[in-house]
Design an enzyme around this catalytic site. Structure first.
Site, mmCIF file in Angstrom:
data_model
loop_
_atom_site.group_PDB
_atom_site.id
_atom_site.type_symbol
_atom_site.label_atom_id
_atom_site.label_comp_id
_atom_site.label_asym_id
_atom_site.label_seq_id
_atom_site.Cartn_x
_atom_site.Cartn_y
_atom_site.Cartn_z
ATOM 1 N N GLU A 1 -6.133 50.318 33.511
ATOM 2 C CA GLU A 1 -5.335 50.938 34.575
ATOM 3 C C GLU A 1 -5.049 50.013 35.769
ATOM 4 O O GLU A 1 -4.365 49.033 35.644
ATOM 5 C CB GLU A 1 -5.999 52.244 35.044
ATOM 6 C CG GLU A 1 -5.968 53.350 33.972
ATOM 7 C CD GLU A 1 -4.570 53.895 33.704
ATOM 8 O OE1 GLU A 1 -3.622 53.525 34.415
ATOM 9 O OE2 GLU A 1 -4.408 54.680 32.743
ATOM 10 N N SER B 1 2.164 58.460 34.716
ATOM 11 C CA SER B 1 1.709 58.275 36.102
ATOM 12 C C SER B 1 2.241 59.405 36.990
ATOM 13 O O SER B 1 1.914 60.562 36.739
ATOM 14 C CB SER B 1 2.135 56.889 36.583
ATOM 15 O OG SER B 1 1.425 56.530 37.727
ATOM 16 N N HIS C 1 -2.163 49.742 33.631
ATOM 17 C CA HIS C 1 -1.301 50.890 33.901
ATOM 18 C C HIS C 1 0.116 50.557 33.434
ATOM 19 O O HIS C 1 0.618 49.486 33.750
ATOM 20 C CB HIS C 1 -1.332 51.122 35.415
ATOM 21 C CG HIS C 1 -0.797 52.440 35.863
ATOM 22 N ND1 HIS C 1 -1.276 53.632 35.394
ATOM 23 C CD2 HIS C 1 0.173 52.758 36.763
ATOM 24 C CE1 HIS C 1 -0.624 54.635 35.986
ATOM 25 N NE2 HIS C 1 0.268 54.128 36.818
#
Ligand SMILES: *[C@@H]1O[C@H](CO)[C@@H](O)[C@H](O)[C@H]1NC(C)=O
Ligand SMILES: *[C@@H]1O[C@H](CO)[C@@H](O)[C@H](O)[C@H]1NC(C)=O
Ligand SMILES: *[C@@H]1O[C@H](CO)[C@@H](O)[C@H](O)[C@H]1NC(C)=O
Ligand SMILES: *[C@@H]1O[C@H](CO)[C@@H](O)[C@H](O)[C@H]1NC(C)=O
Ligand SMILES: *[C@@H]1O[C@H](CO)[C@@H](O)[C@H](O)[C@H]1NC(C)=O
Length: 567
Positions: A345, A215, A463
């Protein structure tokens, strides 16, 4: 991008029980064995023992200051690398996380420029991986309760996890000499330099360093590939679920955030000097704790404090151009590269909106205002918001139903992560002289960073979910014991296996495909003609092409780019 994890931190360790328990086991671990010691270039470090998932001994050196405490006059300044330590360094415990909202005594402190080194054997020359943590540039840390080494250290590698300054304290950029910006990234460079000086003494090979990030950390990894400050400090790279090349241009400064921060703490805003002078009088806790009020719509935009394109005020600059321009300008340090995303995600953001009447009403009634904030749109935002509504929601307003959960979840995923990762992979394959591999993480196991509010079961590959298998995330999830019959345990072997392959020989495929726990046979790198990617899921691990092609076509139409020309 880890507000979720922060919430999880709050929930899991709200009672002190979990920590108390752990202390009992830790303190008593091998009382007879003397603690490990390393004499390195910069100093002598006293560590502690840990154990990998399969029972290998790990020497753990934690909480090592790699740069001087960025406090007092050093606040808002570039980091000062530690090149010597007076006495033997006590590296037996984690250091604090950098200032951010925290609950119930979770350790957070401005003196946070620390790193952890984990090694199987300090007499060897093992491949090294330096991991840059996620958290949107404003949260999380490299501490061992979030990035525990027990999974990766089943392999003979050296793992380094690092902290870097976050939020206002790490990314303040007023657009002038008072705060030129990117201090959090300069911290990462200092950590990489510390590794070059010292890692051999821990059994690591300074000429075989893999830089990996997730990320915001993934975003950072790509920037190190073009930064003049990072050249030569690493030899392979992994960028998971984050990209600095997307619909969001890299800003030249973030003065509006400096002003917002100043106002929140009752500081004057009439000049950069006034802002900085006043913020230097505030405690790090006040600054860290004010994060939630920096957002505009719930916790959106997810990307708020960002790396910036630095103008020359006489400082050493981390980033001198837009990343895509640097790539075409021949400033790319090409290394073997893995780029990835998860299937779903940020889909859980749709649940957040639908569960909160305020957010729901605002987005429903005022799509044209809210969509540009939530999806970080620039340019003609009205046209773009409408196009996205057409493409993802069939042109309808959001409703409290499953079609919206699906459509809104996808537009959040693509806006925050997917499109940028797609763009990064395409640009890299067009310009890097080294291979680029791509994977999509689709596996849904026992744990996830998001569970359905009703069933309390994981419902997507969210995510951060691939991190659960690479690291022991003991703060949030139960341990994954070794078992041939557990999908989760097999996934730990698969993920750590291909990281290890990649660290050793710059290719994630096993040299010997018959090795146990290495499931895929052939994972080809992308080519200019074929956008290959490997889905990593429960069963299907057949290479495919053109991930989410139809969805990304919409974004390409809104934000066109010629990948050969980087424009
Ligand atoms: C993960 O870390 C926790 C806390 O240190 C520990 O109790 C557990 O055994 C670890 N799990 C594995 C698989 O090593
Ligand atoms: C809904 O979102 C608003 C805006 O972020 C927040 O202030 C509020 O606490 C949320 N309500 C609930 C019930 O979570
Ligand atoms: C949407 O429906 C769920 C489940 O019925 C409910 O809990 C939630 O409050 C609703 N959201 C809004 C914004 O009305
Ligand atoms: C994986 O697939 C098997 C066989 O279809 C199934 O029994 C199992 O529940 C799946 N595991 C996960 C984690 O989805
Ligand atoms: C989930 O955990 C249970 C209990 O530890 C275990 O039996 C099962 O195999 C796990 N499932 C997966 C997919 O690993």
């Amino acid at each position: 991008m880890l507000l979720r994890t922060l919430l999880v931190i709050a929930v899991v360790c709200a009672g002190v029980e979990c920590r108390k328990d752990r202390k009992k086991h830790h303190g008593d671990h091998n009382p007879q064995t003397t603690s490990p010691l390393v004499r390195a270039e910069s100093g002598t470090f006293r560590g502690s023992w840990m154990e990998s998932r399969r029972g290998h001994k790990i020497q753990a050196y934690r909480g090592i200051r790699y740069a001087r405490a960025p406090v007092g006059e050093l606040r808002f300044q570039a980091p000062v690398l530690m090149t010597s330590y007076g006495a033997e360094v006590d590296a037996t415990k984690d250091g604090p996380a950098c200032p951010q909202p925290s609950i119930d005594g979770y350790p957070v402190d401005e003196d946070c420029l620390r790193l952890n080194v984990y090694t199987r054997d300090n007499k060897k020359r093992l491949p090294v991986v330096v991991f840059i943590h996620p958290g949107g540039f404003y949260s999380v840390s490299g501490r061992s309760d979030i990035f525990g080494p027990q999974h990766l250290l089943d392999k003979e590698v050296v793992l380094v996890t690092i902290n870097y300054r976050l939020g206002t304290l790490g990314f303040m950029s007023t657009g002038d000499k008072y705060a030129p910006g990117n201090n959090g990234l300069k911290d990462q460079v200092a950590a990489l330099k510390w590794v070059q000086r010292n890692i051999a003494a821990f059994g690591g090979d300074p000429n075989l360093v893999t830089l990996a990030g997730y990320s915001a950390g993934s975003f950072s990894v790509m920037l190190h590939m073009i930064s003049p400050m990072s050249k030569g400090l690493f030899h392979r790279a992994i960028s998971s679920s984050g990209s600095p090349i997307s619909q969001i241009p890299i800003p030249k400064h973030q003065r509006h955030l400096a002003v917002r921060q100043a106002k929140l703490l009752n500081c004057p805003t009439d000049s950069s000097k006034a802002i900085i002078d006043c913020l230097k009088t505030k405690s790090a806790k006040e600054i860290g704790d004010s994060l939630d009020n920096m957002f505009e719509f719930g916790y959106d935009p997810v990307l708020m404090w960002m790396p910036i394109e630095e103008e020359d005020f006489g400082q050493e600059r981390f980033l001198i151009r837009q990343p895509s321009e640097s790539v075409c300008n021949g400033e790319l340090h090409s290394v073997p590269y893995i780029i990835s995303q998860t299937k779903d995600e940020f889909f859980w953001k749709a649940y957040n909106v639908l569960q909160n009447e305020t957010l729901f009403t605002q987005m429903h009634d005022d799509w044209d205002r809210v969509a540009p904030i939530a999806f970080s749109l620039t340019g003609d935002t009205k046209t773009k918001s409408n196009r996205l509504k057409q493409a993802y929601l069939g042109g309808k307003n959001i409703a409290n139903d499953s079609a919206t959960i699906d459509g809104l979840g996808k537009v959040y995923s693509d806006a925050i992560i997917g499109f940028g990762v797609h763009r990064l992979a395409n640009l890299m394959v067009a310009h890097s002289t080294q291979p680029v591999w791509s994977y999509e993480f689709t596996y849904i196991g026992n744990s996830s960073h998001f569970v359905d509010p009703v069933t309390e079961k994981p419902v997507g590959a969210a995510h951060h979910d691939d991190l659960i298998y690479l690291f022991n995330v003991s703060l949030s999830f139960p341990s994954i014991p070794v078992s041939n019959y557990s999908g989760d345990s097999n996934m730990v072997d698969l993920m750590t296996g291909f990281w290890h392959n990649f660290m050793v020989h710059g290719n994630p495929n096993p040299l010997n495909p018959a090795l146990p726990g290495e499931f895929f046979k052939v994972w080809p790198p992308m080519t200019k003609e074929h956008s290959y990617y490997l889905p990593i899921g429960n069963k299907s691990r057949q290479v495919q092409e053109n991930l989410f092609a139809e969805r990304y076509r919409v974004w390409e139409e809104l934000y066109p780019m010629d990948y050969a020309k980087c424009r």
